[in-house]
Write a protein that holds these residues in place. Structure first.
Motif, PDB file in Angstrom:
ATOM      1  N   ASP B 223      -3.471  -2.532   9.725  1.00  0.00           N
ATOM      2  CA  ASP B 223      -3.084  -1.596  10.786  1.00  0.00           C
ATOM      3  C   ASP B 223      -3.588  -0.183  10.558  1.00  0.00           C
ATOM      4  O   ASP B 223      -3.491   0.654  11.449  1.00  0.00           O
ATOM      5  CB  ASP B 223      -1.545  -1.554  10.912  1.00  0.00           C
ATOM      6  CG  ASP B 223      -0.987  -2.906  11.332  1.00  0.00           C
ATOM      7  OD1 ASP B 223      -1.778  -3.706  11.877  1.00  0.00           O
ATOM      8  OD2 ASP B 223       0.198  -3.174  11.099  1.00  0.00           O
ATOM      9  N   ASN B 224      -4.040   0.112   9.338  1.00  0.00           N
ATOM     10  CA  ASN B 224      -4.389   1.506   9.040  1.00  0.00           C
ATOM     11  C   ASN B 224      -5.702   1.622   8.289  1.00  0.00           C
ATOM     12  O   ASN B 224      -5.759   1.366   7.086  1.00  0.00           O
ATOM     13  CB  ASN B 224      -3.303   2.142   8.165  1.00  0.00           C
ATOM     14  CG  ASN B 224      -1.959   2.137   8.837  1.00  0.00           C
ATOM     15  OD1 ASN B 224      -1.657   2.988   9.651  1.00  0.00           O
ATOM     16  ND2 ASN B 224      -1.148   1.141   8.502  1.00  0.00           N
ATOM     17  N   GLU B 226      -7.305   4.579   8.401  1.00  0.00           N
ATOM     18  CA  GLU B 226      -7.071   5.911   7.847  1.00  0.00           C
ATOM     19  C   GLU B 226      -5.653   5.943   7.293  1.00  0.00           C
ATOM     20  O   GLU B 226      -4.705   5.697   8.008  1.00  0.00           O
ATOM     21  CB  GLU B 226      -7.187   6.981   8.944  1.00  0.00           C
ATOM     22  CG  GLU B 226      -8.510   7.030   9.655  1.00  0.00           C
ATOM     23  CD  GLU B 226      -9.611   7.672   8.833  1.00  0.00           C
ATOM     24  OE1 GLU B 226      -9.302   8.233   7.764  1.00  0.00           O
ATOM     25  OE2 GLU B 226     -10.776   7.596   9.258  1.00  0.00           O
ATOM     26  N   LEU B 227      -5.535   6.226   6.028  1.00  0.00           N
ATOM     27  CA  LEU B 227      -4.204   6.388   5.425  1.00  0.00           C
ATOM     28  C   LEU B 227      -4.247   7.665   4.582  1.00  0.00           C
ATOM     29  O   LEU B 227      -5.210   7.880   3.852  1.00  0.00           O
ATOM     30  CB  LEU B 227      -3.902   5.222   4.485  1.00  0.00           C
ATOM     31  CG  LEU B 227      -3.238   3.950   4.989  1.00  0.00           C
ATOM     32  CD1 LEU B 227      -3.102   2.961   3.846  1.00  0.00           C
ATOM     33  CD2 LEU B 227      -1.893   4.223   5.624  1.00  0.00           C
ATOM     34  N   ALA B 347       6.798   2.924   5.159  1.00  0.00           N
ATOM     35  CA  ALA B 347       6.237   3.205   6.488  1.00  0.00           C
ATOM     36  C   ALA B 347       7.288   2.959   7.574  1.00  0.00           C
ATOM     37  O   ALA B 347       8.118   2.098   7.430  1.00  0.00           O
ATOM     38  CB  ALA B 347       5.011   2.337   6.727  1.00  0.00           C
TER      39      ALA B 347
END
Lengths: 299, 347
Positions: B223-224, B226-227, B347
């Motif tokens: 889902d990410n 960019e983290l 999260a």
């Protein structure tokens, strides 16, 4: 070492609180008992990550280049050997003096983590380390150990003539007595006793192992070219093929390129995954004083 | 599953015989390091190793491989490929490394893109695995369902029990080899050693010190892209060398280029490449989609923990711990996994 660690954190905190620097680069506990890892601290609360001891082999000076265009100032923790790198970077105009705060820590030597790890109970946590002159004591939650320097220290530390940083803005810890070592170049002298054929065979054996991971180059505070000749694609001066010929070109070219500028921090030697004795190569004094009329046997 | 016994005293004889009939690749000691090299017999083989410094993946994907020679004659192009692969026995691969080869198989032997160079080596090689007798502090194969005595990827798996090796016959290929040397691979009493092997496996399984928990990591990465996590210290401390990728048993990237001799002759090579290098993703026009170490470090771990799973339903890591041992700055995949797990939980 607890006193030094405490002072180090206080100094770092002060620098960050007073906004004298935006970042402190230092040593933090690594994922193995006998290893530290570079830490990049940008807030006063973060300083508790800083540590110090006989497991701080890394030379952090090169990271200064990453921040040379950053808006703020950067502080870096250096040992004696690393401080020579800072001078190199200053001399090479890689960093500007007014943007860097040098935190110098006198260093009694660094242990080889693999050798220590082989002795200590796996998974043990580090409690405390102390310098006892001929040895380091290492207290862990699985018992106490003692490592004599002669057998467990990095080779480069055994003949270190700069235990105290040669340049620093802040010094943390007590200054150490300086010794001179006649045997500093003993390994090179041994090599020089060999015949040309023997020398050639020796280096062939070493270079043939090279994976060309470029760890030696990337860790080197003298290697600061924006585009390294070995990374150029057009023309491709050195092929990606790893064979004796290409590997030798890489190592000899690099040795010539750092000759006269190498600060003998020994990082190339430490990081090589193939244990190629690169420090020995870079210590070969004739490389630093190369003259076209030199006889070819000098290599 | 079939099992055999090889007496320790007969191992030298076996290795000598294998070296006569096959190309025998086995662990050898060179100065302070252990490598897998072609050997001429038992005398060269070094068995007192925990694991080799570079994985034996090179048996199937050599660091340097000539794919063909070419000659341009003016009106035609002549291409000469290397001859058939020699029959090879890879002896002494540790379970993590043997398992790693099964993660390379779908890459090079997929339905869409079969790789003849890899396949011919794979077909012509028998893998004899050797169970571990020691767990290093950097080992974590258990996290990926592996184990110090796991037979995945090994045609035959040797486990040392006292003065014997308990040999598990895992594949038809392994059986053929064991049958060929039936005087050495004895069937008698083999079943009675199975329990001994289980005990050793259980004992070693209790020696892992690294806690690795992948819960939620794949989903988080799905889902990410960019983290904020990737902006942390890991990329800052990376010096951008290729050590982790070159010692890794599952990394398999390569570059292809021609080596020209004169105007009309040459050879095409493929050599290992590393996603840690800036020029790895450098485009012809000068654009680089992974311009800094941040993107490159992220890619390495995304590949291990997500992309390989997406493509082949296998984790791209086997927990051999080489990258942890060899990384100059102590970037540690187990820490990254655990940190990501924490990010996922919060999260």
């Amino acid at each position: 070492m607890m006193g030094v660690i405490q002072q180090l954190r206080e100094q770092a905190k002060k620098l960050l609180e007073e906004k004298k620097v935006d970042l402190v680069i230092g040593f933090g506990q690594g994922t193995e008992l006998a290893r530290t890892t570079p830490v990049f601290i940008d807030s006063p609360e973060g300083v508790s990550a800083l540590t110090w001891g006989p497991f701080c082999a890394n030379n952090l000076a090169k990271y200064l280049i990453d921040y040379k265009n950053a808006p703020g100032n950067v502080a870096v923790v250096v040992k004696g050997c690393d401080s020579r790198s800072v001078i190199r970077l200053l001399d090479d105009n890689q960093i500007s003096r007014d943007k860097v705060v040098i935190i110098g820590v006198p260093c009694a030597g660094q242990l080889e983590w693999q050798k220590v790890a082989a002795e200590v109970k796996p998974g043990a946590g580090l409690k405390e380390t102390a310098d006892n002159g001929e040895s380091f004591s290492v207290k862990t939650d699985a018992g106490d150990y003692s490592f004599n320097k002669k057998d467990y220290m990095l080779h480069r530390c055994l003949v270190c003539e700069n235990p105290n940083p040669v340049i620093s803005d802040i010094t943390v810890g007590k200054e150490l007595p300086v010794k001179n070592y006649e045997e500093r170049f003993a390994e090179v002298s041994e090599l020089e006793q060999m015949s040309t054929e023997e020398k050639s065979a020796y280096w062939d054996k070493q270079f043939s192992r090279c994976l060309r991971c470029y760890a030696c180059r990337n860790v080197c505070s003298v290697c600061t070219c924006q585009v390294c000749v070995f990374d150029q694609m057009l023309p491709m001066w050195v092929s990606k093929r790893t064979n004796l010929s290409e590997n030798t070109v890489f190592h000899i070219t690099r040795a010539f390129h750092v000759a006269g500028r190498c600060v003998d921090c020994g990082e190339c030697d430490r990081v090589c995954p193939m244990d190629i004795p690169l420090r020995k190569l870079n210590q070969l004094s004739p490389l630093g004083e190369f003259k076209p009329e030199d006889p070819e046997e000098f290599m | 599953m079939e099992a055999r016994i090889v007496k320790k005293g007969q191992l030298s004889e076996l290795l000598d015989k294998l070296a006569q009939e096959y190309d025998l690749v086995a662990p050898v000691q060179e100065e302070t390091l252990t490598f897998f090299r072609k050997v001429s017999g038992a005398k060269d083989v070094f068995l007192e190793y925990t694991n080799s410094d570079v994985s034996p993946k090179g048996c199937f994907l050599p660091q340097n491989e000539k794919t063909f020679n070419y000659t341009y004659t003016g009106d035609s192009l002549e291409i000469v490929k290397p001859g058939d692969e020699k029959k090879t026995v890879l002896f002494g691969a540790r379970p993590c490394d043997a398992r790693a080869i099964t993660t390379l198989d779908p890459v090079f032997e997929g339905e869409k893109f079969g790789d003849e160079y890899y396949s011919s080596k794979r077909e012509n090689t028998v893998i004899i695995g050797l169970s571990c007798s020691k767990v290093l502090s950097t080992c974590f194969c258990y996290a990926f369902d592996g184990g110090p005595c796991d037979g995945t990827g090994s045609d035959l798996l040797f486990t040392e029990i006292g003065d014997k090796y308990y040999v598990e016959v895992n594949t038809e290929k392994g059986k053929v080899l064991a049958d060929k040397y039936s005087q050495i691979f004895s069937s008698q009493g083999a079943d009675q050693l199975a329990k001994g092997k289980e005990e050793i496996a259980k004992k070693l399984a209790g020696e892992f010190v690294r806690k690795v928990d992948l819960t939620g990591v794949k989903e988080l990465l799905d889902d990410n892209f960019e983290l904020p996590f990737w902006n942390g210290d890991d990329y800052k401390k990376c010096i951008g060398c290729g050590t982790c990728t070159y010692v890794c048993p599952t990394c398999h990237c390569f570059d292809i280029f021609d080596h020209t001799i004169g105007d009309f002759n040459g050879a095409r090579f493929r050599c290992w490449d590393s996603c840690m290098y800036p020029e790895y993703t450098l485009m012809a026009g000068g654009h680089n989609p992974r311009p800094t170490r941040k993107e490159r470090v992220r890619n390495r771990f995304m590949h291990k923990l997500k992309y390989h799973l997406d493509r082949y339903n296998m984790v791209g890591c086997v927990g051999c711990g080489r990258c942890i041992r060899k990384c100059p700055v102590n970037i540690d995949i187990t820490k990254i996994i655990n940190d990501l797990k924490e990010v996922a939980q919060n999260a």
